[in-house]
Motif scaffolding. Structure first.
Motif, PDB file in Angstrom:
ATOM      1  N   UNK A 200       0.847  -1.195   0.000  1.00  0.00           N
ATOM      2  CA  UNK A 200       0.000   0.000   0.000  1.00  0.00           C
ATOM      3  C   UNK A 200       0.881   1.243   0.000  1.00  0.00           C
ATOM      4  N   UNK A 201       0.476   2.253  -0.776  1.00  0.00           N
ATOM      5  CA  UNK A 201       1.175   3.536  -0.798  1.00  0.00           C
ATOM      6  C   UNK A 201       0.263   4.559  -0.134  1.00  0.00           C
ATOM      7  N   UNK A 202       0.666   5.044   1.046  1.00  0.00           N
ATOM      8  CA  UNK A 202      -0.162   5.992   1.777  1.00  0.00           C
ATOM      9  C   UNK A 202       0.181   7.428   1.420  1.00  0.00           C
ATOM     10  N   UNK A 203      -0.817   8.177   0.899  1.00  0.00           N
ATOM     11  CA  UNK A 203      -0.618   9.572   0.488  1.00  0.00           C
ATOM     12  C   UNK A 203      -1.734  10.424   1.083  1.00  0.00           C
ATOM     13  N   UNK A 204      -1.380  11.545   1.692  1.00  0.00           N
ATOM     14  CA  UNK A 204      -2.402  12.423   2.281  1.00  0.00           C
ATOM     15  C   UNK A 204      -3.223  13.118   1.195  1.00  0.00           C
ATOM     16  N   UNK A 205      -4.430  13.510   1.564  1.00  0.00           N
ATOM     17  CA  UNK A 205      -5.354  14.067   0.561  1.00  0.00           C
ATOM     18  C   UNK A 205      -5.077  15.521   0.212  1.00  0.00           C
ATOM     19  N   UNK A 206      -3.969  16.079   0.718  1.00  0.00           N
ATOM     20  CA  UNK A 206      -3.539  17.399   0.230  1.00  0.00           C
ATOM     21  C   UNK A 206      -2.545  17.261  -0.930  1.00  0.00           C
ATOM     22  N   UNK A 209      -2.802  15.378  -6.675  1.00  0.00           N
ATOM     23  CA  UNK A 209      -2.099  15.244  -7.950  1.00  0.00           C
ATOM     24  C   UNK A 209      -1.089  14.097  -7.880  1.00  0.00           C
ATOM     25  N   UNK A 210      -0.466  13.918  -6.727  1.00  0.00           N
ATOM     26  CA  UNK A 210       0.459  12.792  -6.543  1.00  0.00           C
ATOM     27  C   UNK A 210      -0.290  11.466  -6.527  1.00  0.00           C
ATOM     28  N   UNK A 211      -1.481  11.474  -5.938  1.00  0.00           N
ATOM     29  CA  UNK A 211      -2.325  10.263  -5.938  1.00  0.00           C
ATOM     30  C   UNK A 211      -2.608   9.820  -7.371  1.00  0.00           C
ATOM     31  N   UNK A 212      -2.985  10.770  -8.211  1.00  0.00           N
ATOM     32  CA  UNK A 212      -3.289  10.438  -9.611  1.00  0.00           C
ATOM     33  C   UNK A 212      -2.040   9.985 -10.355  1.00  0.00           C
ATOM     34  N   UNK A 213      -0.910  10.622 -10.082  1.00  0.00           N
ATOM     35  CA  UNK A 213       0.351  10.246 -10.728  1.00  0.00           C
ATOM     36  C   UNK A 213       0.712   8.799 -10.427  1.00  0.00           C
ATOM     37  N   UNK A 214       0.606   8.395  -9.162  1.00  0.00           N
ATOM     38  CA  UNK A 214       0.948   7.024  -8.780  1.00  0.00           C
ATOM     39  C   UNK A 214      -0.091   6.037  -9.288  1.00  0.00           C
ATOM     40  N   UNK A 215      -1.358   6.411  -9.241  1.00  0.00           N
ATOM     41  CA  UNK A 215      -2.407   5.495  -9.729  1.00  0.00           C
ATOM     42  C   UNK A 215      -2.198   5.154 -11.201  1.00  0.00           C
ATOM     43  N   UNK A 216      -1.803   6.138 -12.001  1.00  0.00           N
ATOM     44  CA  UNK A 216      -1.523   5.872 -13.414  1.00  0.00           C
ATOM     45  C   UNK A 216      -0.354   4.909 -13.576  1.00  0.00           C
ATOM     46  N   UNK A 217       0.635   5.054 -12.702  1.00  0.00           N
ATOM     47  CA  UNK A 217       1.851   4.231 -12.810  1.00  0.00           C
ATOM     48  C   UNK A 217       1.599   2.785 -12.399  1.00  0.00           C
ATOM     49  N   UNK A 218       0.673   2.565 -11.471  1.00  0.00           N
ATOM     50  CA  UNK A 218       0.452   1.202 -10.956  1.00  0.00           C
ATOM     51  C   UNK A 218      -0.758   0.514 -11.583  1.00  0.00           C
ATOM     52  N   UNK A 219      -1.365   1.110 -12.609  1.00  0.00           N
ATOM     53  CA  UNK A 219      -2.625   0.558 -13.137  1.00  0.00           C
ATOM     54  C   UNK A 219      -2.482  -0.873 -13.638  1.00  0.00           C
ATOM     55  N   UNK A 220      -1.295  -1.265 -14.092  1.00  0.00           N
ATOM     56  CA  UNK A 220      -1.085  -2.640 -14.574  1.00  0.00           C
ATOM     57  C   UNK A 220      -0.230  -3.461 -13.608  1.00  0.00           C
ATOM     58  N   UNK A 221      -0.059  -2.972 -12.392  1.00  0.00           N
ATOM     59  CA  UNK A 221       0.779  -3.664 -11.409  1.00  0.00           C
ATOM     60  C   UNK A 221      -0.104  -4.432 -10.429  1.00  0.00           C
ATOM     61  N   UNK A 222       0.228  -5.672 -10.205  1.00  0.00           N
ATOM     62  CA  UNK A 222      -0.535  -6.482  -9.257  1.00  0.00           C
ATOM     63  C   UNK A 222      -0.040  -6.286  -7.837  1.00  0.00           C
ATOM     64  N   UNK A 223      -0.972  -6.193  -6.920  1.00  0.00           N
ATOM     65  CA  UNK A 223      -0.637  -6.169  -5.504  1.00  0.00           C
ATOM     66  C   UNK A 223      -0.258  -4.820  -4.936  1.00  0.00           C
ATOM     67  N   UNK A 224      -0.245  -3.758  -5.772  1.00  0.00           N
ATOM     68  CA  UNK A 224       0.117  -2.424  -5.281  1.00  0.00           C
ATOM     69  C   UNK A 224      -1.122  -1.529  -5.326  1.00  0.00           C
ATOM     70  N   UNK A 225      -1.407  -0.860  -4.229  1.00  0.00           N
ATOM     71  CA  UNK A 225      -2.621  -0.057  -4.118  1.00  0.00           C
ATOM     72  C   UNK A 225      -2.321   1.267  -3.434  1.00  0.00           C
ATOM     73  N   UNK A 226      -2.999   2.328  -3.859  1.00  0.00           N
ATOM     74  CA  UNK A 226      -2.871   3.639  -3.219  1.00  0.00           C
ATOM     75  C   UNK A 226      -3.944   3.771  -2.142  1.00  0.00           C
ATOM     76  N   UNK A 227      -3.551   4.242  -0.975  1.00  0.00           N
ATOM     77  CA  UNK A 227      -4.501   4.536   0.097  1.00  0.00           C
ATOM     78  C   UNK A 227      -4.444   6.042   0.364  1.00  0.00           C
ATOM     79  N   UNK A 228      -5.588   6.704   0.202  1.00  0.00           N
ATOM     80  CA  UNK A 228      -5.644   8.152   0.440  1.00  0.00           C
ATOM     81  C   UNK A 228      -5.938   8.377   1.915  1.00  0.00           C
ATOM     82  N   UNK A 229      -5.075   9.146   2.559  1.00  0.00           N
ATOM     83  CA  UNK A 229      -5.151   9.380   3.997  1.00  0.00           C
ATOM     84  C   UNK A 229      -5.628  10.797   4.297  1.00  0.00           C
ATOM     85  N   UNK A 230      -6.275  10.962   5.437  1.00  0.00           N
ATOM     86  CA  UNK A 230      -6.637  12.309   5.878  1.00  0.00           C
ATOM     87  C   UNK A 230      -5.365  13.099   6.161  1.00  0.00           C
ATOM     88  N   UNK A 231      -5.382  14.371   5.832  1.00  0.00           N
ATOM     89  CA  UNK A 231      -4.234  15.228   6.118  1.00  0.00           C
ATOM     90  C   UNK A 231      -4.238  15.583   7.592  1.00  0.00           C
TER      91      UNK A 231
END
Length: 439
Positions: A200-206, A209-231
């Motif tokens: 899991x990649x934990x990124x705060x909701x502030x 843009x970084x969340x979207x950048x990583x999500x695009x990079x991992x779209x074809x990767x198995x087992x890797x997920x973005x978790x959006x965290x409260x700031x």
């Protein structure tokens, strides 16, 4: 609903000074001062002497124990001193001083390794160790040690800390935007080295843009997920991150692996990727140089060992009258007494505050409001532990779990009596450690 943890605070984040500024490569320093102990564990031992000519990437410090890493030259040039020097952690640290020859020549031993697909788990761990890679979030724990957990710990989850909750600092934010492929390659290397199938990649909701950048990079990767965290601060603390992402709790006195988790910083992942692609050890890092006392706040890619004064000058120098220079952010950063100390592997930020921005208060008696209790992310009783510390009652402080304090500063921040609770607890911890050693 955004994931988070109990407690914490919302200080002014002040990230707008640098969060939109691309990473800029710093100029080659004329001199570097490279401490042998930039990591948790045993310091490395120098293997060069005064007068030696060294190349960029050459090993200059050898690790003699498991919880340690080698140290490497960040520039090419001549060794002019091997001696204890002031360093950011306070006091003196054995260091190697190198005067640049201006050539920045790469050591002949630096060659790219085999592709990740052809490397065994042990080969990956050895590459990480020999590259001197440590946690780049600040603590500096040797990465290969984290990846070498005992089988009985049943570790099944990797968490990548990209929260970057410390105010002012934007180094990881820019990394996620500009080099997301490196972060993901580093995660894949960690997964292969450990055999763990879930990350899991934990990124705060502030940082959406970084969340979207990583999500695009991992779209074809198995087992890797973005978790959006409260700031919220300290969302990036290991224990808080584990609680927010998995719901698990690290036991008192335990490590993340006791909760079945290993945590690595996003910058550490990128450092692993750089070694996999180039063979280079860890000799540079991204550092946010910011604050009201800096003329041109920047995100700089700096060489390890660069004196702080050189870094500040590359950002236009001081603005106004500097009141405090912190290595790190305002909550957990270390105030520096001299600018001749070097940037180290854990230097995520350099914060300069103008004198008129500093607000100094005299402590007054505790009013028992319990704000420190509400804010503590570890569920401690900060004011009680601090009172024990003031009375030199170290055993009692230990019974109240002083050693579980992560020194995040939340209690001191919210205290209306301006009691330096974190500092009192830090003193208690140092005495408890000393007593344990005596026993």
């Amino acid at each position: 609903m955004l994931k988070t943890f109990k407690g914490g605070i919302h200080p002014p984040y002040n990230k707008d000074l640098t969060n939109s500024k691309p990473i800029e490569k710093a100029t080659l320093p004329k001199k570097v001062i490279i401490p042998m102990g930039m990591h948790i564990g045993a310091p490395s031992e120098p293997i060069v002497k005064v007068g030696d000519m060294v190349k960029k990437g050459q090993k200059i410090g050898e690790a003699k124990s498991f919880v340690s890493v080698p140290v490497h030259a960040s520039i090419s040039g001549k060794v002019t001193a091997v001696e204890p020097r002031p360093w950011p952690g306070g006091g003196l640290m054995m260091s190697v001083v190198i005067e640049s020859d201006g050539k920045d020549e790469l050591d002949y031993s630096i060659t790219p390794p085999k592709p990740l697909s052809q490397l065994s788990p042990d080969e990956i761990k050895n590459l990480i160790r020999e590259a001197g890679i440590t946690g780049l979030g600040g603590a500096g724990f040797p990465t290969q040690v984290k990846l070498s957990f005992p089988p009985e710990k049943n570790v099944d989850t990797i968490i990548i800390n990209a929260a970057e909750c410390e105010p002012y600092i934007t180094a990881d934010h820019r990394l996620l935007l500009e080099r997301p492929d490196d972060v993901v390659l580093g995660i894949e290397a960690i997964m292969k080295a450990t055999g763990i199938k879930r990350a899991f990649i934990g990124i705060e909701d502030n940082k959406l843009d970084a969340v979207e950048s990583i999500k695009k990079t991992i779209k074809d990767k198995e087992g890797i997920e973005v978790v959006v965290l409260a700031t919220k601060y300290p969302q990036g603390g290991e224990k808080q991150l584990i609680k927010a992402v998995t719901g698990r709790e690290v036991p008192s006195g335990g490590l993340p692996m006791d909760a079945g988790v290993i945590v690595n910083n996003a910058g550490t992942c990128a450092a692993i990727a750089n070694t996999l692609k180039t063979g280079l050890p860890l000799i540079e890092r991204i550092t946010t140089v910011t604050g009201s006392g800096i003329k041109e706040p920047k995100n700089l890619l700096i060489r390890i060992g660069t004196p702080l004064i050189d870094i500040i000058e590359q950002c236009g120098g001081f603005k106004g009258t500097p009141g405090k220079v912190l290595m790190g952010g305002p909550m957990m950063g270390l105030a520096q007494s001299t600018l001749d100390v070097p940037a180290i592997k854990g230097t995520s930020g350099l914060l300069v505050l103008e004198k008129h921005d500093l607000h100094l208060f005299e402590p007054s008696p505790c009013i028992k409001c319990a704000r420190c209790v509400d804010a503590c992310p570890i569920n401690l009783l900060p004011t009680t532990i601090a009172k024990f510390a003031q009375k030199n009652m170290w055993n009692e402080a230990e019974l109240y779990h002083a050693m579980d304090c992560v020194e995040c500063g939340c209690c001191s921040y919210v205290c209306p009596a301006h009691i330096p609770l974190t500092q009192h607890i830090r003193i208690a911890k140092s005495h408890i450690i000393a007593l344990r050693r005596q026993k």
